[in-house]
Design a protein around this motif. Structure first.
Motif, PDB file in Angstrom:
ATOM      1  N   ALA A  55       0.832  -1.210   0.000  1.00 17.25           N
ATOM      2  CA  ALA A  55       0.000   0.000   0.000  1.00 17.25           C
ATOM      3  C   ALA A  55       0.861   1.252   0.000  1.00 17.25           C
ATOM      4  CB  ALA A  55      -0.943  -0.008   1.206  1.00 17.25           C
ATOM      5  N   ASP A  56       1.955   1.238   0.776  1.00 24.10           N
ATOM      6  CA  ASP A  56       2.849   2.393   0.826  1.00 24.10           C
ATOM      7  C   ASP A  56       3.576   2.588  -0.502  1.00 24.10           C
ATOM      8  OD1 ASP A  56       4.169   4.545   2.359  1.00 24.10           O
ATOM      9  OD2 ASP A  56       5.958   3.324   2.009  1.00 24.10           O
ATOM     10  N   LEU A  57       3.920   1.516  -1.174  1.00 27.06           N
ATOM     11  CA  LEU A  57       4.555   1.636  -2.489  1.00 27.06           C
ATOM     12  C   LEU A  57       3.573   2.180  -3.520  1.00 27.06           C
ATOM     13  CD1 LEU A  57       6.590  -1.693  -2.529  1.00 27.06           C
ATOM     14  CD2 LEU A  57       7.552   0.621  -2.487  1.00 27.06           C
ATOM     15  N   MET A  58       2.310   1.796  -3.405  1.00 27.60           N
ATOM     16  CA  MET A  58       1.289   2.284  -4.332  1.00 27.60           C
ATOM     17  C   MET A  58       0.952   3.751  -4.081  1.00 27.60           C
ATOM     18  SD  MET A  58      -1.491  -0.770  -4.538  1.00 27.60           S
ATOM     19  CE  MET A  58      -1.141  -2.342  -5.291  1.00 27.60           C
ATOM     20  N   ILE A  59       0.794   4.101  -2.809  1.00 29.76           N
ATOM     21  CA  ILE A  59       0.388   5.475  -2.447  1.00 29.76           C
ATOM     22  C   ILE A  59       1.321   5.979  -1.344  1.00 29.76           C
ATOM     23  CG2 ILE A  59      -1.522   6.990  -1.776  1.00 29.76           C
ATOM     24  CD1 ILE A  59      -3.426   4.653  -2.438  1.00 29.76           C
ATOM     25  N   PRO A  60       2.514   6.424  -1.715  1.00 29.48           N
ATOM     26  CA  PRO A  60       3.459   6.902  -0.695  1.00 29.48           C
ATOM     27  C   PRO A  60       3.080   8.307  -0.210  1.00 29.48           C
ATOM     28  CG  PRO A  60       4.388   7.214  -2.855  1.00 29.48           C
ATOM     29  CD  PRO A  60       3.071   6.496  -3.054  1.00 29.48           C
ATOM     30  N   ARG A  61       3.605   8.659   0.925  1.00 26.87           N
ATOM     31  CA  ARG A  61       3.413  10.016   1.440  1.00 26.87           C
ATOM     32  C   ARG A  61       4.246  10.965   0.580  1.00 26.87           C
ATOM     33  NH1 ARG A  61       5.679  10.671   6.999  1.00 26.87           N
ATOM     34  NH2 ARG A  61       3.893   9.416   7.581  1.00 26.87           N
ATOM     35  N   GLY A  63      -0.168   4.690   4.342  1.00 26.65           N
ATOM     36  CA  GLY A  63       0.178   4.438   5.739  1.00 26.65           C
ATOM     37  C   GLY A  63      -0.430   5.467   6.675  1.00 26.65           C
ATOM     38  N   ASP A  64      -0.533   6.695   6.210  1.00 30.45           N
ATOM     39  CA  ASP A  64      -1.091   7.778   7.027  1.00 30.45           C
ATOM     40  C   ASP A  64      -2.600   7.657   7.205  1.00 30.45           C
ATOM     41  OD1 ASP A  64       1.451   9.094   7.185  1.00 30.45           O
ATOM     42  OD2 ASP A  64       1.103   9.834   5.146  1.00 30.45           O
ATOM     43  N   THR A  65      -3.268   7.053   6.243  1.00 22.46           N
ATOM     44  CA  THR A  65      -4.723   6.959   6.304  1.00 22.46           C
ATOM     45  C   THR A  65      -5.208   5.647   6.908  1.00 22.46           C
ATOM     46  OG1 THR A  65      -4.841   6.087   4.034  1.00 22.46           O
ATOM     47  CG2 THR A  65      -5.037   8.485   4.310  1.00 22.46           C
ATOM     48  N   GLY A  66      -4.298   4.791   7.330  1.00 19.52           N
ATOM     49  CA  GLY A  66      -4.688   3.528   7.946  1.00 19.52           C
ATOM     50  C   GLY A  66      -5.379   2.595   6.972  1.00 19.52           C
ATOM     51  N   THR A  67      -5.004   2.676   5.712  1.00 24.56           N
ATOM     52  CA  THR A  67      -5.658   1.918   4.657  1.00 24.56           C
ATOM     53  C   THR A  67      -5.653   0.415   4.920  1.00 24.56           C
ATOM     54  OG1 THR A  67      -5.240   3.632   3.016  1.00 24.56           O
ATOM     55  CG2 THR A  67      -5.567   1.402   2.184  1.00 24.56           C
ATOM     56  N   VAL A  68      -4.511  -0.135   5.293  1.00 23.69           N
ATOM     57  CA  VAL A  68      -4.427  -1.588   5.479  1.00 23.69           C
ATOM     58  C   VAL A  68      -5.151  -2.022   6.753  1.00 23.69           C
ATOM     59  CG1 VAL A  68      -2.849  -3.556   5.729  1.00 23.69           C
ATOM     60  CG2 VAL A  68      -2.364  -1.764   4.055  1.00 23.69           C
ATOM     61  N   LEU A  69      -5.149  -1.187   7.768  1.00 22.96           N
ATOM     62  CA  LEU A  69      -5.906  -1.502   8.972  1.00 22.96           C
ATOM     63  C   LEU A  69      -7.399  -1.553   8.647  1.00 22.96           C
ATOM     64  CD1 LEU A  69      -5.818  -2.108  11.975  1.00 22.96           C
ATOM     65  CD2 LEU A  69      -5.893   0.354  12.402  1.00 22.96           C
ATOM     66  N   TYR A  70      -7.867  -0.625   7.837  1.00 22.03           N
ATOM     67  CA  TYR A  70      -9.266  -0.645   7.419  1.00 22.03           C
ATOM     68  C   TYR A  70      -9.542  -1.850   6.524  1.00 22.03           C
ATOM     69  CZ  TYR A  70     -13.872   1.273   6.644  1.00 22.03           C
ATOM     70  OH  TYR A  70     -15.221   1.459   6.642  1.00 22.03           O
ATOM     71  N   LEU A  71      -8.590  -2.195   5.662  1.00 22.29           N
ATOM     72  CA  LEU A  71      -8.732  -3.389   4.828  1.00 22.29           C
ATOM     73  C   LEU A  71      -8.870  -4.631   5.704  1.00 22.29           C
ATOM     74  CD1 LEU A  71      -8.686  -4.736   2.014  1.00 22.29           C
ATOM     75  CD2 LEU A  71      -6.189  -4.778   2.201  1.00 22.29           C
ATOM     76  N   ASP A  72      -8.098  -4.691   6.785  1.00 19.99           N
ATOM     77  CA  ASP A  72      -8.199  -5.792   7.739  1.00 19.99           C
ATOM     78  C   ASP A  72      -9.617  -5.861   8.314  1.00 19.99           C
ATOM     79  OD1 ASP A  72      -6.767  -7.801   9.631  1.00 19.99           O
ATOM     80  OD2 ASP A  72      -7.730  -6.387  11.022  1.00 19.99           O
ATOM     81  N   GLN A  73     -10.193  -4.717   8.651  1.00 15.94           N
ATOM     82  CA  GLN A  73     -11.558  -4.686   9.176  1.00 15.94           C
ATOM     83  C   GLN A  73     -12.561  -5.131   8.125  1.00 15.94           C
ATOM     84  OE1 GLN A  73     -12.325  -0.823  10.817  1.00 15.94           O
ATOM     85  NE2 GLN A  73     -10.588  -0.943  12.210  1.00 15.94           N
ATOM     86  N   ILE A  89      -7.234  -0.904  -2.012  1.00 12.71           N
ATOM     87  CA  ILE A  89      -6.295   0.050  -1.409  1.00 12.71           C
ATOM     88  C   ILE A  89      -6.599   1.466  -1.873  1.00 12.71           C
ATOM     89  CG2 ILE A  89      -3.877   0.813  -1.447  1.00 12.71           C
ATOM     90  CD1 ILE A  89      -3.116  -2.192  -1.246  1.00 12.71           C
ATOM     91  N   PHE A  90      -6.745   1.670  -3.173  1.00 11.72           N
ATOM     92  CA  PHE A  90      -7.020   3.015  -3.677  1.00 11.72           C
ATOM     93  C   PHE A  90      -8.382   3.516  -3.219  1.00 11.72           C
ATOM     94  CE2 PHE A  90      -3.310   2.436  -6.186  1.00 11.72           C
ATOM     95  CZ  PHE A  90      -2.875   3.710  -6.529  1.00 11.72           C
ATOM     96  N   HIS A  91      -9.368   2.645  -3.227  1.00  9.07           N
ATOM     97  CA  HIS A  91     -10.713   3.041  -2.802  1.00  9.07           C
ATOM     98  C   HIS A  91     -10.725   3.458  -1.325  1.00  9.07           C
ATOM     99  CE1 HIS A  91     -15.069   3.092  -2.803  1.00  9.07           C
ATOM    100  NE2 HIS A  91     -15.031   2.392  -1.705  1.00  9.07           N
ATOM    101  N   ILE A  92     -10.153   2.632  -0.481  1.00  5.57           N
ATOM    102  CA  ILE A  92     -10.127   2.948   0.951  1.00  5.57           C
ATOM    103  C   ILE A  92      -9.354   4.242   1.195  1.00  5.57           C
ATOM    104  CG2 ILE A  92      -9.256   2.201   3.210  1.00  5.57           C
ATOM    105  CD1 ILE A  92      -9.775  -0.724   2.188  1.00  5.57           C
ATOM    106  N   HIS A  93      -8.195   4.353   0.577  1.00  3.59           N
ATOM    107  CA  HIS A  93      -7.367   5.542   0.804  1.00  3.59           C
ATOM    108  C   HIS A  93      -8.081   6.820   0.355  1.00  3.59           C
ATOM    109  CE1 HIS A  93      -3.874   8.141   1.078  1.00  3.59           C
ATOM    110  NE2 HIS A  93      -4.149   8.554  -0.144  1.00  3.59           N
ATOM    111  N   TYR A  94      -8.561   6.837  -0.883  1.00  3.03           N
ATOM    112  CA  TYR A  94      -9.120   8.073  -1.423  1.00  3.03           C
ATOM    113  C   TYR A  94     -10.526   8.387  -0.923  1.00  3.03           C
ATOM    114  CZ  TYR A  94      -5.018   8.828  -4.191  1.00  3.03           C
ATOM    115  OH  TYR A  94      -3.731   9.066  -4.570  1.00  3.03           O
ATOM    116  N   THR A  95     -11.150   7.478  -0.198  1.00  2.00           N
ATOM    117  CA  THR A  95     -12.425   7.805   0.436  1.00  2.00           C
ATOM    118  C   THR A  95     -12.245   8.087   1.922  1.00  2.00           C
ATOM    119  OG1 THR A  95     -12.946   5.467   0.751  1.00  2.00           O
ATOM    120  CG2 THR A  95     -13.861   6.538  -1.206  1.00  2.00           C
ATOM    121  N   SER A  96     -10.994   8.117   2.378  1.00  2.51           N
ATOM    122  CA  SER A  96     -10.742   8.432   3.787  1.00  2.51           C
ATOM    123  C   SER A  96     -10.767   9.943   3.988  1.00  2.51           C
ATOM    124  CB  SER A  96      -9.383   7.883   4.232  1.00  2.51           C
ATOM    125  OG  SER A  96      -8.336   8.634   3.639  1.00  2.51           O
TER     126      SER A  96
END
Length: 192
Positions: free
Chosen positions: A58-64, A71-81, A153-160
Motif C-alpha cells: 500500500a505504501d509503495l502504491m500510495i506513498p506520502r 500508511g497515514d490513512t490507515g488503509t491496510v488496517l481498514y482493509l483488515d476490518q 487500497i485506492f478506494h479505501i485511501h481516497y475515500t478516507s
C-alpha cells in the motif's frame, strides 16, 4: 479506525479511481525503508507477516508526498476490518493469499523473497506486476488478486477523510431492505 464498522461512505462511493487504471509510475520518491515487523499491530485478520507485506504494498502504491500516503490513512488496517466484517470467504482468501503469491512471483522474477528486496526493487516488481495485471486478457489468478487488492487500497485511501480534504460525511440513514409500502411512506413524507 479500529472498532468502526464499514461506513456508508465506503459502500456507496464509487470505484472510479481503480477503474481508471491508476499507474504506479512516479510513486517512488522516498528513501529506502525496509520491511519491519515490529510496527505491525492492531490487526484482527492479518497476521504480522501478511500485514507487513500489505502495508508495504500500500505504501509503495500510495506513498506520502505533500499529501498523506496509504500508511497515514490507515488503509491496510481498514482493509483488515473489511476482511473481518464485510468480505466474502472468497475475497478474504484471495487477499490473504496475495502475500504468498507475491513472494512466489518475486522468487520467480528476481530469485529472492519479496521481503528481502530493497525498497526500489520491491517498487519495480510491483510496477511490472501492475502493467501485466491490467494488460488485456489478464482476468484470473494472481493478476486478478492484485487488481482486487489495488482497487481496495485506492478506494479505501481516497475515500478516507485524511486523504480527501473535501470530505463530507454521507448524510441520512441507511434503511436496508424496506418494503414497497415503507418506501412509499418515505417518499410521501419527503424524507427520501
Amino acid at each position: 479506525m479500529t472498532g468502526t464498522g464499514v461506513t456508508r461512505r465506503i459502500l456507496l462511493s464509487t470505484g472510479g479511481l481503480a477503474l481508471a487504471g491508476l499507474s504506479l509510475s512516479g510513486c517512488e520518491n522516498r528513501d529506502a525503508i525496509e520491511l519491519d515487523l515490529a510496527d505491525v499491530t492492531g490487526f484482527s485478520v492479518f497476521d504480522r507477516a501478511t500485514a507487513a507485506i500489505l502495508l508495504d504494498v500500500a505504501d509503495l502504491m500510495i506513498p506520502r508526498t505533500d499529501t498523506p500516503g496509504a500508511g497515514d490513512t490507515g488503509t491496510v488496517l481498514y482493509l483488515d476490518q473489511l476482511m473481518d466484517h464485510w468480505a466474502s470467504a472468497a475475497s478474504r482468501a484471495e487477499i490473504l493469499g496475495f502475500p504468498a503469491q507475491l513472494d512466489g512471483h518475486a522468487r520467480q522474477s528476481v530469485g529472492r523473497a519479496f521481503r528481502s528486496l530493497s525498497r526500489q526493487a520491491r517498487f519495480r516488481l510491483l510496477e511490472s506486476m501492475d502493467q501485466a495485471s491490467f494488460a488485456e486478457g489478464e482476468r484470473h489468478g494472481f493478476a486478478a488478486a492484485y487488481r482486487k487488492l489495488k482497487r481496495l487500497i485506492f478506494h479505501i485511501h481516497y475515500t478516507s477523510e485524511a486523504a480527501n480534504p473535501d470530505y463530507v460525511a454521507v448524510p441520512g440513514q441507511y434503511l436496508g431492505d424496506v418494503s414497497a409500502t415503507e418506501f412509499q411512506a418515505l417518499v410521501d413524507d419527503a424524507r427520501f
